[in-house]
Design a protein around this motif. Structure first.
Motif, PDB file in Angstrom:
ATOM      1  N   LEU A 227       0.809  -1.216   0.000  1.00 12.46           N
ATOM      2  CA  LEU A 227       0.000   0.000   0.000  1.00 12.46           C
ATOM      3  C   LEU A 227       0.844   1.269   0.000  1.00 12.46           C
ATOM      4  CD1 LEU A 227      -3.027  -0.892   2.302  1.00 12.46           C
ATOM      5  CD2 LEU A 227      -2.983  -0.636  -0.179  1.00 12.46           C
ATOM      6  N   LYS A 228       2.088   1.178   0.428  1.00  8.90           N
ATOM      7  CA  LYS A 228       2.966   2.354   0.374  1.00  8.90           C
ATOM      8  C   LYS A 228       3.195   2.778  -1.075  1.00  8.90           C
ATOM      9  CE  LYS A 228       7.313   4.113   2.239  1.00  8.90           C
ATOM     10  NZ  LYS A 228       7.807   5.026   1.416  1.00  8.90           N
ATOM     11  N   GLU A 229       3.452   1.824  -1.943  1.00  5.80           N
ATOM     12  CA  GLU A 229       3.626   2.132  -3.363  1.00  5.80           C
ATOM     13  C   GLU A 229       2.354   2.749  -3.945  1.00  5.80           C
ATOM     14  OE1 GLU A 229       4.875  -1.412  -5.376  1.00  5.80           O
ATOM     15  OE2 GLU A 229       6.887  -1.337  -4.528  1.00  5.80           O
ATOM     16  N   VAL A 230       1.217   2.197  -3.581  1.00  6.99           N
ATOM     17  CA  VAL A 230      -0.059   2.721  -4.067  1.00  6.99           C
ATOM     18  C   VAL A 230      -0.236   4.158  -3.596  1.00  6.99           C
ATOM     19  CG1 VAL A 230      -2.567   2.460  -3.952  1.00  6.99           C
ATOM     20  CG2 VAL A 230      -1.122   0.428  -4.172  1.00  6.99           C
ATOM     21  N   ASP A 231       0.023   4.396  -2.323  1.00 11.41           N
ATOM     22  CA  ASP A 231      -0.131   5.732  -1.754  1.00 11.41           C
ATOM     23  C   ASP A 231       0.808   6.732  -2.428  1.00 11.41           C
ATOM     24  OD1 ASP A 231      -1.414   7.453   0.196  1.00 11.41           O
ATOM     25  OD2 ASP A 231       0.495   7.479   1.276  1.00 11.41           O
ATOM     26  N   GLU A 232       2.042   6.322  -2.668  1.00 13.45           N
ATOM     27  CA  GLU A 232       3.000   7.209  -3.354  1.00 13.45           C
ATOM     28  C   GLU A 232       2.520   7.531  -4.768  1.00 13.45           C
ATOM     29  OE1 GLU A 232       6.658   5.017  -3.126  1.00 13.45           O
ATOM     30  OE2 GLU A 232       7.077   5.696  -1.085  1.00 13.45           O
ATOM     31  N   ALA A 233       1.941   6.550  -5.429  1.00 14.37           N
ATOM     32  CA  ALA A 233       1.476   6.751  -6.810  1.00 14.37           C
ATOM     33  C   ALA A 233       0.349   7.774  -6.874  1.00 14.37           C
ATOM     34  CB  ALA A 233       1.023   5.425  -7.415  1.00 14.37           C
ATOM     35  N   ILE A 234      -0.604   7.670  -5.972  1.00 11.39           N
ATOM     36  CA  ILE A 234      -1.786   8.537  -6.071  1.00 11.39           C
ATOM     37  C   ILE A 234      -1.615   9.868  -5.340  1.00 11.39           C
ATOM     38  CG2 ILE A 234      -3.313   6.555  -6.391  1.00 11.39           C
ATOM     39  CD1 ILE A 234      -4.297   7.039  -3.474  1.00 11.39           C
TER      40      ILE A 234
END
Length: 165
Positions: A76-83
């Motif tokens: 979810l860290k990658e997802v959060d960074e993306a959005i």
């Protein structure tokens, strides 16, 4: 034998509960590194980010979690960074002319963050309706929205692509 099997299933269930509790605590504190993308963790994340949306079904979170993993996101860290650089409300207004639900706004944020990667990695990339999403990209660009702000470092997951494709 049945008692042994029962103990083993109970151990698996206990481990699963522990993982879910840990994910919940990490999402609540914003420590997203290493938080596995599961339907429950994704729901917690989106509820925290956008507010709860009672219209969403468990199936919606399950499908979206599988899609994120098939695109190549690992946690979810990658997802959060993306959005992070994107405004779901603005994207929703630009695309639909009204505020959409939690998952639609989130999916628009992922789509804009990944740009062409989103289409190229999507399990349904060969479908005509998905190809039309390039028109959405043009609409966002015309509105001054930056496209393709995030690059996924990991390859897409072809096994998951077959499962949801």
């Amino acid at each position: 034998m049945l008692e042994i099997a029962d103990r083993e299933f109970q151990a698996i269930d206990d481990t699963n509960r522990t993982l879910e509790d840990t994910a919940k605590q990490k999402v609540e504190t914003g420590e997203l590194s290493g938080v596995e993308i599961t339907p429950k963790a994704l729901k917690l994340f989106l509820d925290r980010k956008f507010g709860p949306d009672g219209r969403m079904s468990e199936w919606s979170y399950d499908w979206t979690a599988r899609l994120l993993m098939s695109l190549g996101f690992r946690d979810l860290k990658e997802v959060d960074e993306a959005i992070a650089p994107h405004d779901g409300h603005k994207l929703s207004m630009t695309r639909y002319g009204s505020r959409q639900g939690q998952i639609t706004r989130f999916e628009l944020m992922v789509q804009v963050a990944l740009g062409e990667q989103w289409i190229d990695r999507h399990p349904w990339q060969d479908e005509e309706w998905l190809a039309r999403r390039r028109t959405d990209m043009d609409r966002f660009k015309s509105a001054g929205i930056e496209i393709g702000t995030y690059t996924i470092e990991h390859p897409p997951n072809p096994l998951l692509n077959r499962m949801i494709g």
